[in-house]
Design a protein around this motif. Structure first.
Motif, PDB file in Angstrom:
ATOM      1  N   LEU A 201       1.310  -0.795  -0.084  1.00  0.00           N
ATOM      2  CA  LEU A 201       0.195  -0.453   0.342  1.00  0.00           C
ATOM      3  C   LEU A 201       0.725   1.455  -0.238  1.00  0.00           C
ATOM      4  CD1 LEU A 201      -2.890  -1.123   2.275  1.00  0.00           C
ATOM      5  CD2 LEU A 201      -2.693  -0.801   0.089  1.00  0.00           C
ATOM      6  N   SER A 202       1.613   1.011   0.301  1.00  0.00           N
ATOM      7  CA  SER A 202       3.005   2.511   0.551  1.00  0.00           C
ATOM      8  C   SER A 202       3.159   3.123  -0.845  1.00  0.00           C
ATOM      9  CB  SER A 202       4.122   2.038   0.798  1.00  0.00           C
ATOM     10  OG  SER A 202       4.755   0.898   0.516  1.00  0.00           O
ATOM     11  N   LEU A 203       3.195   1.949  -1.928  1.00  0.00           N
ATOM     12  CA  LEU A 203       2.709   2.179  -3.436  1.00  0.00           C
ATOM     13  C   LEU A 203       2.429   3.731  -3.493  1.00  0.00           C
ATOM     14  CD1 LEU A 203       3.824   1.682  -6.621  1.00  0.00           C
ATOM     15  CD2 LEU A 203       1.799  -0.215  -6.512  1.00  0.00           C
ATOM     16  N   PHE A 204       0.857   3.528  -3.411  1.00  0.00           N
ATOM     17  CA  PHE A 204       0.469   4.554  -3.664  1.00  0.00           C
ATOM     18  C   PHE A 204      -0.128   6.091  -2.176  1.00  0.00           C
ATOM     19  CE2 PHE A 204      -1.489   0.288  -4.607  1.00  0.00           C
ATOM     20  CZ  PHE A 204      -1.793   0.488  -6.237  1.00  0.00           C
ATOM     21  N   SER A 274     -19.443  -4.621   2.394  1.00  0.00           N
ATOM     22  CA  SER A 274     -18.384  -4.762   0.666  1.00  0.00           C
ATOM     23  C   SER A 274     -17.973  -5.718   1.127  1.00  0.00           C
ATOM     24  CB  SER A 274     -17.583  -3.606   0.660  1.00  0.00           C
ATOM     25  OG  SER A 274     -18.895  -2.639   1.118  1.00  0.00           O
ATOM     26  N   THR A 275     -16.915  -6.616  -0.562  1.00  0.00           N
ATOM     27  CA  THR A 275     -15.945  -7.612   0.129  1.00  0.00           C
ATOM     28  C   THR A 275     -15.142  -6.340  -0.172  1.00  0.00           C
ATOM     29  OG1 THR A 275     -16.068  -7.829  -2.465  1.00  0.00           O
ATOM     30  CG2 THR A 275     -17.077  -9.144  -1.445  1.00  0.00           C
ATOM     31  N   TYR A 276     -13.239  -7.233  -0.301  1.00  0.00           N
ATOM     32  CA  TYR A 276     -12.013  -6.492  -0.430  1.00  0.00           C
ATOM     33  C   TYR A 276     -11.971  -6.256  -2.066  1.00  0.00           C
ATOM     34  CZ  TYR A 276     -10.242 -11.042  -1.879  1.00  0.00           C
ATOM     35  OH  TYR A 276     -10.474 -11.488  -2.744  1.00  0.00           O
ATOM     36  N   LYS A 277     -12.395  -6.717  -2.579  1.00  0.00           N
ATOM     37  CA  LYS A 277     -12.155  -6.185  -4.148  1.00  0.00           C
ATOM     38  C   LYS A 277     -13.059  -5.323  -3.935  1.00  0.00           C
ATOM     39  CE  LYS A 277     -11.844 -10.944  -5.488  1.00  0.00           C
ATOM     40  NZ  LYS A 277     -12.121 -12.237  -5.992  1.00  0.00           N
ATOM     41  N   SER A 278     -14.207  -4.679  -3.863  1.00  0.00           N
ATOM     42  CA  SER A 278     -14.788  -3.182  -4.022  1.00  0.00           C
ATOM     43  C   SER A 278     -14.465  -2.173  -3.421  1.00  0.00           C
ATOM     44  CB  SER A 278     -16.497  -3.381  -3.882  1.00  0.00           C
ATOM     45  OG  SER A 278     -16.193  -3.444  -2.330  1.00  0.00           O
ATOM     46  N   MET A 279     -13.874  -3.104  -1.816  1.00  0.00           N
ATOM     47  CA  MET A 279     -13.706  -1.880  -1.432  1.00  0.00           C
ATOM     48  C   MET A 279     -11.697  -1.604  -1.384  1.00  0.00           C
ATOM     49  SD  MET A 279     -15.369  -0.505   0.735  1.00  0.00           S
ATOM     50  CE  MET A 279     -14.103   0.184   2.149  1.00  0.00           C
ATOM     51  N   GLY A 280     -11.353  -2.543  -2.261  1.00  0.00           N
ATOM     52  CA  GLY A 280      -9.749  -2.119  -2.412  1.00  0.00           C
ATOM     53  C   GLY A 280      -9.540  -1.943  -4.167  1.00  0.00           C
ATOM     54  N   ASN A 281     -10.384  -1.750  -4.961  1.00  0.00           N
ATOM     55  CA  ASN A 281     -10.225  -1.504  -6.162  1.00  0.00           C
ATOM     56  C   ASN A 281      -9.711  -0.782  -6.772  1.00  0.00           C
ATOM     57  OD1 ASN A 281     -11.902  -2.677  -8.101  1.00  0.00           O
ATOM     58  ND2 ASN A 281     -13.059  -0.715  -8.657  1.00  0.00           N
ATOM     59  N   PHE A 282      -9.288   0.503  -6.164  1.00  0.00           N
ATOM     60  CA  PHE A 282      -8.741   1.114  -6.719  1.00  0.00           C
ATOM     61  C   PHE A 282      -7.438   0.865  -6.408  1.00  0.00           C
ATOM     62  CE2 PHE A 282      -5.088   4.481  -6.304  1.00  0.00           C
ATOM     63  CZ  PHE A 282      -5.051   4.941  -8.238  1.00  0.00           C
ATOM     64  N   PHE A 283      -6.748   0.131  -6.294  1.00  0.00           N
ATOM     65  CA  PHE A 283      -5.187  -0.706  -6.031  1.00  0.00           C
ATOM     66  C   PHE A 283      -5.185  -2.348  -6.476  1.00  0.00           C
ATOM     67  CE2 PHE A 283      -6.650   1.110  -0.930  1.00  0.00           C
ATOM     68  CZ  PHE A 283      -5.737   2.642  -1.591  1.00  0.00           C
ATOM     69  N   ILE A 284      -6.246  -2.692  -6.006  1.00  0.00           N
ATOM     70  CA  ILE A 284      -6.306  -4.105  -7.116  1.00  0.00           C
ATOM     71  C   ILE A 284      -6.507  -4.207  -8.640  1.00  0.00           C
ATOM     72  CG2 ILE A 284      -7.295  -6.370  -7.625  1.00  0.00           C
ATOM     73  CD1 ILE A 284      -8.185  -6.349  -4.724  1.00  0.00           C
ATOM     74  N   SER A 285      -6.651  -2.928  -8.905  1.00  0.00           N
ATOM     75  CA  SER A 285      -6.314  -2.472 -10.865  1.00  0.00           C
ATOM     76  C   SER A 285      -6.136  -1.469 -11.417  1.00  0.00           C
ATOM     77  CB  SER A 285      -8.422  -0.995 -11.148  1.00  0.00           C
ATOM     78  OG  SER A 285      -9.369  -1.778 -10.372  1.00  0.00           O
ATOM     79  N   THR A 286      -5.126  -1.297 -10.105  1.00  0.00           N
ATOM     80  CA  THR A 286      -4.117  -0.306 -10.054  1.00  0.00           C
ATOM     81  C   THR A 286      -2.548  -1.771 -10.707  1.00  0.00           C
ATOM     82  OG1 THR A 286      -4.532   1.734  -9.240  1.00  0.00           O
ATOM     83  CG2 THR A 286      -1.789   1.104  -9.961  1.00  0.00           C
ATOM     84  N   ILE A 287      -2.621  -2.369  -9.442  1.00  0.00           N
ATOM     85  CA  ILE A 287      -1.849  -3.442  -9.821  1.00  0.00           C
ATOM     86  C   ILE A 287      -1.861  -4.135 -11.061  1.00  0.00           C
ATOM     87  CG2 ILE A 287      -0.990  -5.412  -9.090  1.00  0.00           C
ATOM     88  CD1 ILE A 287       0.190  -3.219  -7.405  1.00  0.00           C
ATOM     89  N   GLY A 288      -3.297  -4.048 -11.355  1.00  0.00           N
ATOM     90  CA  GLY A 288      -3.831  -5.506 -12.605  1.00  0.00           C
ATOM     91  C   GLY A 288      -3.228  -4.667 -14.071  1.00  0.00           C
ATOM     92  N   ALA A 289      -3.357  -3.156 -13.954  1.00  0.00           N
ATOM     93  CA  ALA A 289      -2.779  -2.353 -15.186  1.00  0.00           C
ATOM     94  C   ALA A 289      -1.287  -2.881 -14.869  1.00  0.00           C
ATOM     95  CB  ALA A 289      -3.280  -1.033 -14.442  1.00  0.00           C
ATOM     96  N   MET A 290      -0.434  -3.024 -13.866  1.00  0.00           N
ATOM     97  CA  MET A 290       0.862  -2.663 -14.656  1.00  0.00           C
ATOM     98  C   MET A 290       1.066  -4.192 -14.443  1.00  0.00           C
ATOM     99  SD  MET A 290       1.911  -0.960 -10.626  1.00  0.00           S
ATOM    100  CE  MET A 290       3.742  -1.361 -10.501  1.00  0.00           C
TER     101      MET A 290
END
Lengths: 430, 228
Positions: A201-204, A274-290
């Motif tokens: 998470l420090s990445l963000f 909410s599941t962690y997927k929706s709460m952490g959507n931005f983080f997961i998506s950013t990693i997904g994009a990388m």
């Protein structure tokens, strides 16, 4: 079998061409296998960081809570003080108790606050929880001091970034300026007992400040045991969707209105799951994009190899006009002749691709035991000092399928073209 | 009994703006078991004629009958079957597969014959290797053989499917005259023992003399038939 051996012998005869093609395929097999495990590990680590540090597997909040994604907290705006009252908590806990074998639940208070040191100040999200919970401890690496003590209050654990910004270390006392839910200002002093480094998470630039739940309640003015949310931890991440659906149904049956099933409110409060997927959507998506960028590079490599295969098979066709003509004169159909060509390419793909996958898997296995050291400090935020790989063996089959698929597509057209010429045309070339 | 029958065969080649007529109305009947030479100078249409009999090409006009089947109107897959079952080919430059050894080259056409099992395949190949005198070379690759030996392999490969007709396009052109005569003698011996029709093209008078019947082609016309 004999036709297969025939193809194999042809591949060996043109060993230089086989080697060039094979090296490309080997490299792709290696890269896809390695990257498969690397990205799987990174993605899982990001999900684990969100689960451990922020949301648990499932989070139960008041339906009036506006933030649907933790990335919102990076803007240091905490929208209102929505809460679950003590009565609703009891009813929720009663439902959760029936699943006590497969989940653990903990209360949490979150609130935005301004942290003030002697020299600087910084807005931050304060997260109050039960210090005995081991989940949050797994979200980061302790670099200074200790974790929270269950017997103490007014202690905080902060991230390295925040410590740097505020120029504080363990033992420093910080002022916290906050506002209660009914908008009364609160001014409190807290002691920094630990400085941590977030995993992932420090990445963000995410900076949560952890404290015990009572201190957090004091800061927000939850005097009647209210909580911001209840966090549910499951034994297995893959159970999240199933448990989410079960709980939605069971809360409905228990007369607790959830947003998803919109029943009439019983207690005057609705809840939101909410599941962690929706709460952490931005983080997961950013990693997904990388990760997608990495895969894009691999796809580019695959395209280059496809063009290479296309050209090689095309050249093979031209060089072997005589051979094709002979085979056709002997009664081989164009598809049988084509099969001989394509088997040759498949042999090369199978052998060199297999070697690449084997080496990739061996590397993954090694890194799953020893951990892969971060190649540069800039990569630490993703990998930590050592990234311990996770392996999904089904990826081996997928990678092999991918290689064969590309080989088939790339060799099909030139092989068909070469073998579709009339035998008399190809024999003329002799 | 008629093995091959050509009726009013014409064959044109389209060379851009010009059209070349290679065969100008050929009528020819070949009986089973005949040993025939098609003679004529270069460019007279010998190869074109053999290609048409061998179902490698279609005539521009006329009919080609093989073993009572009108092959000039058949589709590609049926022609594949006719070539696999009825016709054997011997080429001027041998056309052996370089990566396969003598045994494997001879065996090659049988690998796609579903009606020949592996035992039968082995028997046929072994017998033919012995018949062409290459029992000691069966593991050798074409590159390790002399021209004459290579052509013997080609003869064996042409015969392994037990075809009704063997077509040989200038089979001795790449061989010295002694070896050439040996190959023709070998073909003749097999012709007599197996009653397989052999049709070969050549312009070498020493080879022509070995045929039972000679057809002279000149300028796309069949000029004369000569029985020895």
């Amino acid at each position: 079998m004999k036709l297969f051996l025939f193809s194999l012998k042809n591949a060996i005869r043109s060993w230089w061409r086989t080697l060039i093609l094979g090296l490309f395929i080997f490299f792709i097999g290696l890269m896809v296998t390695f990257m498969g495990s690397f990205s799987l590990t990174i993605r899982n680590q990001m999900e684990d960081a969100i689960i451990n540090g922020l949301s648990g597997h499932i989070q139960i909040r008041s339906a009036s809570a506006e933030d649907d994604d933790f990335a919102e907290h990076m803007k240091s705006r905490w929208k209102g003080a929505s809460f679950l009252d003590a009565d609703l908590q009891k009813r929720i806990q009663a439902v959760l108790k029936t699943h006590s074998g497969s989940l653990a639940a903990g209360a949490c208070v979150r609130h935005g606050a301004l942290f003030i040191s002697d020299t600087d100040k910084a807005p931050c999200l304060i997260i109050g929880l039960d210090p005995r919970s081991t989940y949050y401890q797994n979200a980061f690496v302790l670099t200074q001091g200790r974790m929270l003590d269950a017997e103490q209050t007014h202690e905080i654990v902060i991230t390295e970034n925040l410590a740097e910004n505020l120029k504080v270390k363990t033992g420093s006392v910080l002022g916290v300026l906050s506002q209660t839910s009914d908008q009364y200002p609160v001014d409190l002093a807290v002691t920094v007992v630990g400085i941590v480094k977030y995993r992932m998470l420090s990445l963000f630039g995410f900076s949560g400040v952890y404290t015990d739940i009572d201190t957090a309640r004091e800061l927000i003015g939850f005097y009647n045991n209210e909580v911001s949310d209840i966090i549910i931890y499951l034994h297995d991440k893959n159970m999240t969707e199933g448990m989410y659906n079960t709980l939605l149904e069971e809360f409905g049956d228990a007369g607790i209105t959830t947003e998803s099933i919109d029943l009439q409110p019983v207690s005057g409060q609705k809840i939101k799951l909410s599941t962690y997927k929706s709460m952490g959507n931005f983080f997961i998506s950013t990693i997904g994009a990388m990760i997608a960028v990495f895969y894009l590079l691999i796809i580019l490599l695959l395209l280059i190899v496809s063009i290479l295969i296309f050209n090689l098979v095309y050249m093979m066709g031209i060089e072997r006009y005589k051979e094709i003509g002979t085979l056709r004169a002997l009664g081989f159909s164009k598809f049988t002749a084509m099969r001989i060509f394509m088997t040759e390419i498949f042999c090369v793909t199978g052998f060199f691709g297999g070697l690449g996958i084997l080496l990739g898997t061996a590397l993954n296995l090694y890194f799953s035991i020893q951990g892969m050291p971060s190649p540069a400090p800039a990569m630490d935020f993703i990998m930590g000092k050592r990234l311990v790989f996770q392996i999904d063996y089904s990826q081996i089959v997928l990678t092999m399928g991918l290689l064969f698929g590309f080989s088939f597509i790339a060799s099909c057209i030139p092989a068909y073209k070469a073998c579709s010429l009339r035998p008399v045309e190809t024999l003329k070339e002799t | 009994m008629v093995s091959v029958e050509l009726k009013a065969i014409k064959k044109d080649y389209d060379l851009g703006k010009t059209k070349v007529r290679a065969l100008k109305g050929i009528n020819l009947t070949i009986d089973k078991g005949e040993f025939i030479a098609v003679a004529g100078p270069s460019g007279s249409g010998k190869s074109t004629l053999l290609n048409l009999i061998g179902c490698l090409d279609y005539p521009t006009a006329g009919e080609v009958w093989i073993d009572g089947v009108l092959v000039s109107s058949l589709g590609e897959s049926k022609l594949n079957k006719i070539r696999l079952h009825t016709i054997g080919f011997i080429f001027q430059s041998f056309n052996l597969i370089p990566v396969l050894n003598v045994y494997e080259n001879i065996e090659l056409p049988l690998l796609i014959r579903k009606d020949v099992n592996s035992c039968e395949r082995k028997k046929r190949v072994t017998n033919l290797i012995a018949a062409v005198g290459l029992a000691g070379q069966k593991k050798q690759r074409p590159a390790e053989l002399s021209g004459g030996q290579r052509q013997r392999v080609a003869v064996a490969r042409a015969l392994v499917t037990r075809p009704a007709i063997v077509l040989a396009d200038e089979p001795t052109a790449n061989l010295d005259s002694k070896t050439g005569i040996e190959i023709i003698e070998l073909m003749h011996t097999i012709n007599k023992s197996q009653a397989t029709s052999f049709i070969f093209s050549t312009h070498d008078p020493k080879i022509i003399r070995r045929a039972d019947k000679i057809h002279y082609l000149e300028d796309g016309h069949l000029k004369q038939e000569h029985t020895l």
